[in-house]
Design an enzyme around this catalytic site. Structure first.
Site, mmCIF file in Angstrom:
data_model
loop_
_atom_site.group_PDB
_atom_site.id
_atom_site.type_symbol
_atom_site.label_atom_id
_atom_site.label_comp_id
_atom_site.label_asym_id
_atom_site.label_seq_id
_atom_site.Cartn_x
_atom_site.Cartn_y
_atom_site.Cartn_z
ATOM 1 N N HIS A 21 60.220 19.821 8.599
ATOM 2 C CA HIS A 21 58.930 20.325 9.068
ATOM 3 C C HIS A 21 58.166 19.012 9.597
ATOM 4 O O HIS A 21 58.480 18.044 8.998
ATOM 5 C CB HIS A 21 58.346 20.722 7.738
ATOM 6 N N LYS B 9 54.562 33.038 1.338
ATOM 7 C CA LYS B 9 52.947 32.897 0.950
ATOM 8 C C LYS B 9 52.651 33.675 -0.216
ATOM 9 O O LYS B 9 53.196 34.694 -0.414
ATOM 10 C CB LYS B 9 52.009 33.104 2.354
#
Length: 466
Positions: free
Chosen positions: A285, A166
């Site tokens: 994912h 992130k």
């Protein structure tokens, strides 16, 4: 043509067959059906069987040119859903020949295709599928599976640790690679591209791949452990996706990643084949899953998407965290986690498993717990998921007050402490917080992490040991 009678007739005359004995080769489906008011459940269940197999809205002359009895889907059992008004579980059996071999795409186009827009139903949800070995054997399945992955990474007897880098969007490739390096050097096994990191103007895919590969090799050299970064190969076209996977292989990295629902099953299966042929692990994912699986009465349960992924191919898949959720939800999550990992899973309605599933020798998929977890959750996660899992702490690593590497150290120390405690026979469910507190005494990094996220008010019961 003798015996042809035009006109609309009730589905249940042809497609509701309560006496049918299911075959070992049938694909079985459990649908949660909410009929429109006034539509009897037999007609609704038969309509589902018809519209997802050979039926159409009216009798057609060409029905006489084939054997409907051989090819039709059959609604063979209906039961009311306890506690719900006018809702039923309808069981449908599909003959194997209705489906193209090795194609999840074709399987879903039939079973969850047009039928979901059918007017006689208020809502429709696919709860579970039984995939017979006769069909699953036409798929390659996961590129490598759990055991091969452990052997490739040389990591045994504990869950693996990951971290999503992130901020997910906005870093340059060089800074992104640096963030990866810090985490891997600190003790994580993997770092991860966010699912929406593909190839944007601020960071093109090739630059990211290059700097992340550099981070992996530098961290490997320093720690003596094998490291990986899930390089997201998801792209706008299949050709572009394959190009990215090929470049990853040329860099010699161990693992790539794909968003299998937004990317699509056709693309995913191609990528899975390439990964097995070229020794790449494949991390999956599930972006977009909640669009499909979140409504209780319409759509498709995630356990079906999980089974479909095991057929299409992936070595890791995101599967929720359980932690902090309700007890019932834990059982249901563990139900599909077992469907991902194990060879043989018994029917167990309390865990949402409607059919006994025999995968024979199809490789397993490692479930990934990710999202809002931190060091205090470690005992619970170790207890719930066991060794064959990946625990991913994004903010729980990068949010450490001293930076990424200390954040990674804190997570690794917490994990090793939990695994050691478990191996010594301690009860992680009851002594979890104590185990973390003890470990933090000899790890300043863990102590700092414990301070930031404080003990969570989360008491979890030990799982029923069967």
């Amino acid at each position: 043509f003798v015996g042809f009678k035009a006109g609309v007739k009730e589905y249940k005359l042809t497609y509701y067959t309560p006496d049918y004995e299911t075959k070992d080769t049938d694909i079985l489906a459990a649908f949660r059906v909410t009929p429109q008011p006034g539509v009897p459940p037999e007609e609704a269940g038969a309509a589902v069987a018809a519209e997802s197999s050979t039926g159409t809205w009216t009798a057609v002359w060409t029905d006489g040119l084939t054997s409907l009895d051989r090819y039709k889907g059959r609604c063979y059992h209906i039961e009311p859903v306890a506690g719900e008004e006018n809702q039923y579980i309808c069981y449908v059996a599909y003959p194997l020949d209705l489906f193209e071999e090795g194609s999840v795409t074709n399987m879903f186009t039939s079973i969850v295709g047009n039928v979901f827009g059918f007017k006689a139903l208020r809502a429709l949800r696919l709860e579970d599928l039984r995939i017979p070995p006769a069909y699953s054997k036409t798929f390659q399945g996961p590129p490598h599976g759990i055991q091969v992955e452990r052997d490739k990474l040389n990591k045994y007897g504990r869950p693996l640790l990951g971290c999503t880098i992130k901020p997910k969007l906005g870093l340059s490739a060089k800074n992104y690679g640096r963030a990866c390096y810090e985490c891997l050097r600190g003790g994580l096994d993997f770092t991860k591209d966010d699912e929406n990191v593909n190839s944007q103007p601020f960071m093109r895919w090739r630059d990211r791949f290059l700097f992340c590969a550099e981070a992996i090799y530098k961290a490997q050299a320093e720690t003596g452990e094998i490291k990986g970064h899930y390089l997201n190969a998801t792209a706008g076209t299949c050709e572009e996706m394959m190009k990215r996977a090929v470049f990853a292989r040329e860099l010699g990295v161990p693992i790539v990643m794909h968003d299998y629902l937004t990317g699509g099953f056709t693309a995913n299966t191609s990528l899975a084949h390439y990964c097995r042929d070229n020794g790449l692990l494949l991390h999956i994912h599930r972006a977009m899953h909640a669009v499909i699986d979140r409504q209780k009465n319409h759509g498709m349960h995630f356990r079906v998407l999980a089974k479909a992924l095991r057929l299409s191919g992936g070595d890791h898949i995101h599967a929720g965290t359980v932690v902090g959720k309700l007890e019932g939800e834990r059982d249901i999550t563990l139900g599909f986690v077992d469907l991902l990992r194990d060879d043989f899973i018994e029917k167990d309605r309390s865990r949402g498993i409607y059919f006994t599933q025999d995968w024979v020798s199809l490789p397993g998929v490692i479930p990934v717990a990710s999202g809002g977890i931190h060091v205090w959750h470690m005992p619970a996660l170790t207890e719930i998921f066991g060794d064959d899992s990946v625990l991913q702490f994004g903010g729980g690593t990068l949010g450490h007050p001293w930076g990424n590497a200390p954040g990674a150290v804190a997570n690794r120390v917490a994990l090793e402490a939990c695994v050691q405690a478990r191996n010594e026979g301690r009860d992680l469910a009851r002594e979890g917080n104590e185990i973390i507190r003890e470990a933090s005494k000899w790890s300043p990094e863990l102590a700092a992490a414990c301070e930031v996220w404080k003990e969570i008010k989360f008491e979890f019961e030990a799982m029923d040991t069967l």
